[in-house]
Design a protein around this motif. Sequence first.
Motif, short mmCIF file in Angstrom:
data_model
loop_
_atom_site.label_atom_id
_atom_site.label_comp_id
_atom_site.label_asym_id
_atom_site.label_seq_id
_atom_site.Cartn_x
_atom_site.Cartn_y
_atom_site.Cartn_z
N CYS A 196 -10.93 -0.97 1.21
CA CYS A 196 -10.25 -2.26 1.04
C CYS A 196 -10.59 -3.21 2.18
O CYS A 196 -10.80 -4.40 1.96
CB CYS A 196 -8.76 -2.07 0.89
N ALA A 200 -3.93 3.15 -4.43
CA ALA A 200 -2.76 2.98 -3.55
C ALA A 200 -2.34 1.54 -3.35
O ALA A 200 -1.27 1.28 -2.83
CB ALA A 200 -3.06 3.62 -2.19
N ILE A 201 -3.21 0.60 -3.76
CA ILE A 201 -2.88 -0.81 -3.56
C ILE A 201 -2.16 -1.35 -4.79
O ILE A 201 -2.69 -1.34 -5.89
CB ILE A 201 -4.16 -1.64 -3.30
N GLY A 218 -11.03 3.04 4.12
CA GLY A 218 -11.60 1.81 4.65
C GLY A 218 -12.22 0.89 3.62
O GLY A 218 -12.68 -0.19 3.97
N VAL A 267 0.86 -1.19 0.00
CA VAL A 267 0.00 0.00 0.00
C VAL A 267 0.89 1.23 0.00
O VAL A 267 1.76 1.40 0.87
CB VAL A 267 -0.93 0.02 1.23
N CYS A 312 -2.46 6.36 0.29
CA CYS A 312 -3.66 5.85 0.98
C CYS A 312 -4.28 6.95 1.84
O CYS A 312 -3.59 7.62 2.60
CB CYS A 312 -3.27 4.66 1.86
N ILE A 313 -5.61 7.11 1.70
CA ILE A 313 -6.32 8.12 2.49
C ILE A 313 -7.14 7.48 3.63
O ILE A 313 -7.98 8.14 4.23
CB ILE A 313 -7.25 8.97 1.59
N ALA A 314 -6.89 6.20 3.88
CA ALA A 314 -7.53 5.48 4.99
C ALA A 314 -9.05 5.52 4.91
O ALA A 314 -9.74 5.70 5.92
CB ALA A 314 -7.04 6.01 6.33
N CYS A 366 -9.98 0.84 -4.79
CA CYS A 366 -9.28 1.90 -4.04
C CYS A 366 -9.38 3.22 -4.81
O CYS A 366 -8.98 3.31 -5.96
CB CYS A 366 -7.82 1.52 -3.85
N PRO A 367 -9.92 4.26 -4.16
CA PRO A 367 -10.16 5.53 -4.88
C PRO A 367 -8.90 6.27 -5.30
O PRO A 367 -8.97 7.12 -6.19
CB PRO A 367 -10.96 6.35 -3.86
N VAL A 368 -7.78 5.94 -4.68
CA VAL A 368 -6.54 6.64 -5.05
C VAL A 368 -5.50 5.70 -5.65
O VAL A 368 -4.35 6.08 -5.86
CB VAL A 368 -5.94 7.38 -3.84
N ALA A 398 -3.81 1.77 5.36
CA ALA A 398 -4.13 0.35 5.20
C ALA A 398 -2.86 -0.49 5.38
O ALA A 398 -1.80 -0.17 4.86
CB ALA A 398 -4.71 0.11 3.81
S1 SF4 Z 1 -9.09 1.53 -0.34
FE1 SF4 Z 1 -7.14 2.56 -0.81
S2 SF4 Z 1 -7.29 4.59 0.14
FE2 SF4 Z 1 -8.91 3.31 1.03
S3 SF4 Z 1 -7.96 2.49 2.92
FE3 SF4 Z 1 -7.63 0.97 1.29
S4 SF4 Z 1 -5.61 1.45 0.41
FE4 SF4 Z 1 -6.28 3.23 1.61
#
Ligand code: SF4
Length: 58
Positions: A15, A54-55, A13, A5, A9-11, A50-52, A29
């Motif tokens: 994922c 990041a995964i 939630g 990750v 990541c903007i946390a 994931c909206p950004v 995450a």
């Molecule tokens: S979906 Fe993406 S932005 Fe959201 S918590 Fe998981 S890794 Fe972070």
Amino acid sequence: MNVTVEDSCIACGACESICEAVFTVSDKAEVNAANVEANADGVKEAAEACPVGAIVVE
Ligand code: SF4
């Protein structure tokens, strides 16, 4: 399969909601690597959701 990750990541939630066996979200995450192989479909779904973006799945 290696899952990481990125710091973007903007946390949010998402994922964790999709695949709680692998992802745990507090201020970022975190990946439970031991559960990745058994939950490959969930990991891919979470990465796509994931909206950004990041995964990273490699
Ligand atoms: S979906 Fe993406 S932005 Fe959201 S918590 Fe998981 S890794 Fe972070």
